[in-house]
Design a protein around this motif. Sequence first.
Motif, PDB file in Angstrom:
ATOM      1  N   PHE A  26      -8.606 -14.916  -7.238  1.00 64.17           N
ATOM      2  CA  PHE A  26     -10.070 -14.941  -7.274  1.00 64.17           C
ATOM      3  C   PHE A  26     -10.630 -13.523  -7.163  1.00 64.17           C
ATOM      4  O   PHE A  26     -11.513 -13.121  -7.938  1.00 64.17           O
ATOM      5  N   ASN A  27     -10.099 -12.759  -6.220  1.00 60.82           N
ATOM      6  CA  ASN A  27     -10.568 -11.383  -6.038  1.00 60.82           C
ATOM      7  C   ASN A  27     -10.238 -10.507  -7.241  1.00 60.82           C
ATOM      8  O   ASN A  27     -11.054  -9.654  -7.633  1.00 60.82           O
ATOM      9  N   LEU A  28      -9.083 -10.707  -7.837  1.00 59.28           N
ATOM     10  CA  LEU A  28      -8.719  -9.929  -9.016  1.00 59.28           C
ATOM     11  C   LEU A  28      -9.638 -10.227 -10.194  1.00 59.28           C
ATOM     12  O   LEU A  28      -9.989  -9.328 -10.963  1.00 59.28           O
ATOM     13  N   ARG A  29     -10.035 -11.495 -10.338  1.00 56.80           N
ATOM     14  CA  ARG A  29     -10.967 -11.838 -11.415  1.00 56.80           C
ATOM     15  C   ARG A  29     -12.299 -11.129 -11.228  1.00 56.80           C
ATOM     16  O   ARG A  29     -12.900 -10.633 -12.189  1.00 56.80           O
ATOM     17  N   PHE A  30     -12.779 -11.071  -9.993  1.00 57.52           N
ATOM     18  CA  PHE A  30     -14.041 -10.389  -9.739  1.00 57.52           C
ATOM     19  C   PHE A  30     -13.917  -8.895  -9.990  1.00 57.52           C
ATOM     20  O   PHE A  30     -14.831  -8.270 -10.550  1.00 57.52           O
ATOM     21  N   LEU A  37     -10.916  -3.157 -11.504  1.00 56.80           N
ATOM     22  CA  LEU A  37      -9.498  -3.506 -11.471  1.00 56.80           C
ATOM     23  C   LEU A  37      -8.672  -2.384 -12.086  1.00 56.80           C
ATOM     24  O   LEU A  37      -8.872  -2.015 -13.236  1.00 56.80           O
ATOM     25  N   GLU A  38      -7.732  -1.852 -11.299  1.00 56.11           N
ATOM     26  CA  GLU A  38      -6.894  -0.770 -11.792  1.00 56.11           C
ATOM     27  C   GLU A  38      -5.571  -1.289 -12.346  1.00 56.11           C
ATOM     28  O   GLU A  38      -5.089  -0.832 -13.363  1.00 56.11           O
ATOM     29  N   ASN A  39      -4.960  -2.258 -11.671  1.00 56.76           N
ATOM     30  CA  ASN A  39      -3.668  -2.776 -12.090  1.00 56.76           C
ATOM     31  C   ASN A  39      -3.867  -4.137 -12.757  1.00 56.76           C
ATOM     32  O   ASN A  39      -3.806  -5.172 -12.103  1.00 56.76           O
ATOM     33  N   THR A  40      -4.060  -4.114 -14.058  1.00 60.71           N
ATOM     34  CA  THR A  40      -4.340  -5.351 -14.777  1.00 60.71           C
ATOM     35  C   THR A  40      -3.119  -6.263 -14.849  1.00 60.71           C
ATOM     36  O   THR A  40      -3.261  -7.471 -15.003  1.00 60.71           O
ATOM     37  N   ALA A  41      -1.932  -5.715 -14.713  1.00 62.36           N
ATOM     38  CA  ALA A  41      -0.712  -6.522 -14.763  1.00 62.36           C
ATOM     39  C   ALA A  41      -0.592  -7.425 -13.537  1.00 62.36           C
ATOM     40  O   ALA A  41       0.122  -8.430 -13.577  1.00 62.36           O
ATOM     41  N   ARG A  42      -1.282  -7.096 -12.464  1.00 63.43           N
ATOM     42  CA  ARG A  42      -1.193  -7.883 -11.240  1.00 63.43           C
ATOM     43  C   ARG A  42      -1.728  -9.301 -11.464  1.00 63.43           C
ATOM     44  O   ARG A  42      -1.233 -10.258 -10.861  1.00 63.43           O
ATOM     45  N   ILE A  43      -2.721  -9.454 -12.337  1.00 58.76           N
ATOM     46  CA  ILE A  43      -3.269 -10.777 -12.637  1.00 58.76           C
ATOM     47  C   ILE A  43      -2.166 -11.678 -13.186  1.00 58.76           C
ATOM     48  O   ILE A  43      -2.014 -12.825 -12.766  1.00 58.76           O
ATOM     49  N   ARG A  44      -1.381 -11.157 -14.097  1.00 60.64           N
ATOM     50  CA  ARG A  44      -0.294 -11.921 -14.705  1.00 60.64           C
ATOM     51  C   ARG A  44       0.778 -12.255 -13.670  1.00 60.64           C
ATOM     52  O   ARG A  44       1.305 -13.370 -13.655  1.00 60.64           O
ATOM     53  N   GLN A  45       1.108 -11.298 -12.811  1.00 62.25           N
ATOM     54  CA  GLN A  45       2.117 -11.531 -11.777  1.00 62.25           C
ATOM     55  C   GLN A  45       1.691 -12.637 -10.824  1.00 62.25           C
ATOM     56  O   GLN A  45       2.480 -13.525 -10.491  1.00 62.25           O
ATOM     57  N   VAL A  46       0.443 -12.599 -10.409  1.00 65.15           N
ATOM     58  CA  VAL A  46      -0.070 -13.602  -9.473  1.00 65.15           C
ATOM     59  C   VAL A  46      -0.084 -14.976 -10.132  1.00 65.15           C
ATOM     60  O   VAL A  46       0.337 -15.964  -9.533  1.00 65.15           O
ATOM     61  N   ARG A  47      -0.538 -15.037 -11.370  1.00 65.37           N
ATOM     62  CA  ARG A  47      -0.601 -16.313 -12.083  1.00 65.37           C
ATOM     63  C   ARG A  47       0.791 -16.933 -12.221  1.00 65.37           C
ATOM     64  O   ARG A  47       0.974 -18.134 -12.014  1.00 65.37           O
ATOM     65  N   ARG A  48       1.771 -16.129 -12.536  1.00 66.00           N
ATOM     66  CA  ARG A  48       3.133 -16.645 -12.705  1.00 66.00           C
ATOM     67  C   ARG A  48       3.755 -17.053 -11.378  1.00 66.00           C
ATOM     68  O   ARG A  48       4.506 -18.028 -11.316  1.00 66.00           O
ATOM     69  N   THR A  49       3.449 -16.330 -10.317  1.00 62.79           N
ATOM     70  CA  THR A  49       3.965 -16.707  -9.003  1.00 62.79           C
ATOM     71  C   THR A  49       3.356 -18.028  -8.554  1.00 62.79           C
ATOM     72  O   THR A  49       4.043 -18.875  -7.973  1.00 62.79           O
TER      73      THR A  49
END
Length: 68
Positions: A26-30, A37-49
């Motif tokens: 939620f925080n990454l989306r905001f 957002l500096e690390n856009t890859a983190r969204i993908r990592q969180v979603r997959r986890t």
Amino acid sequence: MNTADIRGMTDDQLKDELLKLKKEQFNLRFQGASGQLENTARIRQVRRTIARIKTAQTARTAQAKKGS
């Protein structure tokens, strides 16, 4: 977090981790929407986890039904 780590967790730990990851997502989306957002890859990592945790929970539920 990899699959072996997730399998080693208890049901309560999985629920807590899932809740923590959903808050992070939620925080990454905001941050992404506001351009902070500096690390856009983190969204993908969180979603997959999150998907891995949900898969483990479903497998445990199916195993419990099959065992009884």
